[in-house]
Structure formats: structure tokens, C-alpha cells
Design an enzyme around this catalytic site. Structure first.
Site, mmCIF file in Angstrom:
data_model
loop_
_atom_site.group_PDB
_atom_site.id
_atom_site.type_symbol
_atom_site.label_atom_id
_atom_site.label_comp_id
_atom_site.label_asym_id
_atom_site.label_seq_id
_atom_site.Cartn_x
_atom_site.Cartn_y
_atom_site.Cartn_z
ATOM 1 N N GLY A 64 0.823 -1.198 0.000
ATOM 2 C CA GLY A 64 0.000 0.000 0.000
ATOM 3 C C GLY A 64 0.859 1.250 0.000
ATOM 4 O O GLY A 64 2.064 1.209 0.268
ATOM 5 N N CYS A 65 0.239 2.384 -0.285
ATOM 6 C CA CYS A 65 0.981 3.643 -0.380
ATOM 7 C C CYS A 65 1.421 4.144 0.992
ATOM 8 O O CYS A 65 2.618 4.372 1.232
ATOM 9 C CB CYS A 65 0.145 4.689 -1.101
ATOM 10 S SG CYS A 65 -1.543 4.883 -0.464
ATOM 11 N N TYR A 66 0.476 4.300 1.917
ATOM 12 C CA TYR A 66 0.844 4.747 3.263
ATOM 13 C C TYR A 66 1.862 3.813 3.935
ATOM 14 O O TYR A 66 2.826 4.279 4.556
ATOM 15 C CB TYR A 66 -0.398 4.823 4.159
ATOM 16 C CG TYR A 66 -1.297 6.014 3.972
ATOM 17 C CD1 TYR A 66 -0.839 7.317 4.152
ATOM 18 C CD2 TYR A 66 -2.644 5.837 3.665
ATOM 19 C CE1 TYR A 66 -1.687 8.406 4.011
ATOM 20 C CE2 TYR A 66 -3.506 6.914 3.528
ATOM 21 C CZ TYR A 66 -3.019 8.198 3.706
ATOM 22 O OH TYR A 66 -3.874 9.276 3.576
#
Length: 337
Positions: free
Chosen positions: A150-152
């Protein structure tokens, strides 16, 4: 060396168009198919691709993809949908790099608790490799199924990895305060992303319930060799793209800022896409790149980590290409520098 034939599932979204742009400049990749429920030319969906890629989106058909000689499929589909589409691709001998969350969490019960979905592909979940190259790089080489991170989580995991690996911070009570641009919510229209709603406004969302929490904890626990727990709070920022995370943790012993900077530089010395900074980064420093910039500070006995990335490139499509390079034996930087 022949080019690797690539297909992309879900061609209408932001991550797909970023991925296409990266693969078009990759000397070892050839895009042979793009699937979408919208049977349009890819340049009609993404005008920036006009004159750069002459493909029409087609319905998802594993046999049709196989007939084109597809060797690897990038899945840009929502969670819950990916796990239905990926098994027939693997059965036909294609490799998959999945950008959804369906194969990131090893524990099915954890996935179902946080995503409110029943997992229908536990067989392939067992062989999936979490696609964070800086931590799981050797396992990604030659993998059949890579679960793109994921990005976060990338800012949190890489921001904290040197500290938890060396037992320099307490493994509970870690606070991760993250901000993201609106593109992180995808291309499908939603009220909270409507310009009059989000412009000139900052808001926290999914407080205490964001689905990236267990992903962060899983990877950091692997690095630490012991359970890690975090308090993760995301915020929506009135900007197109970028993620900035400020992370707070308690030191387990006295250490100077200079020592921590040296530790980070040593830890990431052979990781070409992590840049250790002595001053706090800005999201614009990483826009359009696969770099993740990190800065570490000591303040009143606490350690502060500040990390920035482009959520669409490093946070999704760029690291997917980085994984592609590892799977097929290219230099990790190919197509990304």
C-alpha cells in the site's frame, strides 16, 4: 533478450495510467493487453497516452491474455475483485503483480476483519510475496505472485525499519500521522474528493480503523522479529498527489541524531530508491519519481521520522515496476531512474 509481454487489468484508473507510462519507457517490457469494463481506446480513457500506445481496452479473458503470450499481469483492480481474477491467470502460467490489498495480509482472519470481505483464494495467498523490495527483495526474485504494498505503509515501514531492526525504539505506542493527496482515493467520483469539499480543507479519516494498519504492523513485526503495534491516522490534503508521514516513537536508549542518520544511511546503502535526508523532505521533492525520502530527528528523548513519497509512483505503480524488475532479473532501477 526478448521483451517481457505484459497485460494490465483495470486500465481506467490513476495507477494504471502511471504504470503504462513507466512501462512504455522500460526497455524490457511490451504491453500487449489492457482490460477494462469500458471498451475504449486507452487514449480515450487517458488522453496523455495519445500517440504513445495504440491499444483498445478489452474484457477480462484469461485465455485471450494467454493467447497473446502474456507473461506477467499487473492487477490494478479494487480489493475483493482481484482475488476473483488472479487464480485463472496463475493457473495458466502467468505471473501476477497485484496492486490491490487482497494478497498483502498473510492471516485470512485479519484480512476479513479489516476489509469486511471473505477471502476466496487462500491457496494463492499462501504463496504470495509482499512486494516491498527494500525488505523482502530476495523473496520477490522469480515470484509467481507479488502483493504490491500500500501507499501509506511504505512510508511507515521504511521510515521505521532501521529503528525496529536495531531495537532502538519501543515496539508499542508508535504514532504514525500521515497526509495524502486526493488521488490516493482513486478515480471513481466520491463526495469527499469533490473539489468544493476537499479544497482548502484538511480532514482525518478512518481514525483507528484504516486498513493499512495491519499491513504496517505485519511488515514491521517481520523486521523486528517481535510484535509491533502502531496508531495510524491518515489525513486528506487538498493536493493532487503525494504522501507525507510524521512518525513518533520512544527511544529505548540514548542515541544522538548523528548516530541515527548514519544508521539510516548504512541500512539503506544498497537501496537505490530510499534517500536519507538531513532536513525534512517535501512531497514535491518526490513527485513523479520512485524515490522515498526519509529524515530522522531526535527531540526530547523521542525519535521523529519524516517520510515523503509520490503515492501514485512510489506508492503504487513505481514500486510495481521495481517488483517487475526483481521478478524478471532486470536491474532494479530499470525504467524508473
Amino acid at each position: 533478450m526478448d521483451k517481457v509481454k505484459v497485460a494490465i487489468l483495470g486500465g481506467s484508473g490513476y495507477t494504471a495510467v502511471e504504470l503504462i507510462k513507466l512501462l512504455l519507457r522500460h526497455p524490457g517490457a511490451e504491453i500487449v493487453a489492457i482490460t477494462s469494463r469500458q471498451s475504449e481506446h486507452i487514449a480515450d480513457l487517458h488522453p496523455s497516452l495519445l500517440g504513445r500506445l495504440d491499444l483498445r481496452c478489452e474484457p477480462f479473458d484469461p485465455d485471450a491474455l494467454k493467447s497473446k503470450g502474456t507473461q506477467v499481469v499487473f492487477g490494478c483492480l479494487p480489493h475483493g475483485t482481484s482475488m476473483e481474477s488472479i487464480p485463472p491467470l496463475l493457473e495458466r502460467g502467468m505471473r501476477v503483480i497485484d496492486l490491490s490489498a487482497d494478497y498483502r495480509l498473510r492471516d485470512v482472519k485479519v484480512y476479513e476483519q479489516w476489509y469486511k470481505e471473505t477471502h476466496h483464494d487462500q491457496k494463492n495467498l499462501a504463496q504470495a510475496v509482499y512486494g516491498l523490495p527494500e525488505v523482502y527483495g530476495d523473496k520477490i526474485v522469480g515470484a509467481k505472485l507479488v502483493a504490491n504494498p500500500g501507499c501509506y505503509p511504505q512510508t511507515a515501514i521504511l521510515g521505521l525499519a532501521p529503528l525496529v531492526a536495531n531495537k532502538l525504539i519501543e515496539l508499542t505506542g508508535i504514532v504514525i500521522d500521515s497526509k495524502s493527496g486526493v488521488s490516493g482515493g482513486g478515480r471513481t467520483p466520491k463526495l469527499s474528493f469533490h473539489f468544493p469539499e476537499c479544497n482548502e480543507s484538511v480532514t482525518a479519516y478512518a481514525v483507528g480503523t484504516h486498513r493499512h494498519t495491519p499491513e504496517i504492523e505485519q511488515a514491521l513485526s517481520d523486521v523486528a522479529g517481535a510484535p509491533v503495534s502502531v496508531i495510524f491516522t491518515p489525513h486528506l490534503m487538498p493536493m493532487d498527489r503525494g504522501i507525507f508521514s510524521t512518525i513518533y516513537a520512544t527511544l529505548t536508549r540514548a542515541v544522538t541524531e548523528a548516530e541515527l542518520v548514519e544508521l539510516y544511511r548504512s541500512y539503506f546503502a544498497d537501496k537505490p530508491f530510499v534517500r536519507v535526508r538531513t532536513n525534512p523532505p517535501a512531497t514535491k521533492d518526490t513527485t513523479g519519481t520512485n524515490f522515498l525520502d526519509v529524515c530522522v530527528k531526535v527531540v526530547r528523548g523521542k525519535v521523529l521520522v519524516l517520510a515523503a513519497e509520490d503515492n501514485l509512483v512510489r506508492g503504487a505503480s513505481g514500486v510495481a515496476v521495481q517488483n517487475f524488475n526483481r521478478v524478471f532479473g532486470f536491474d532494479e532501477r530499470t525504467g524508473l531512474m
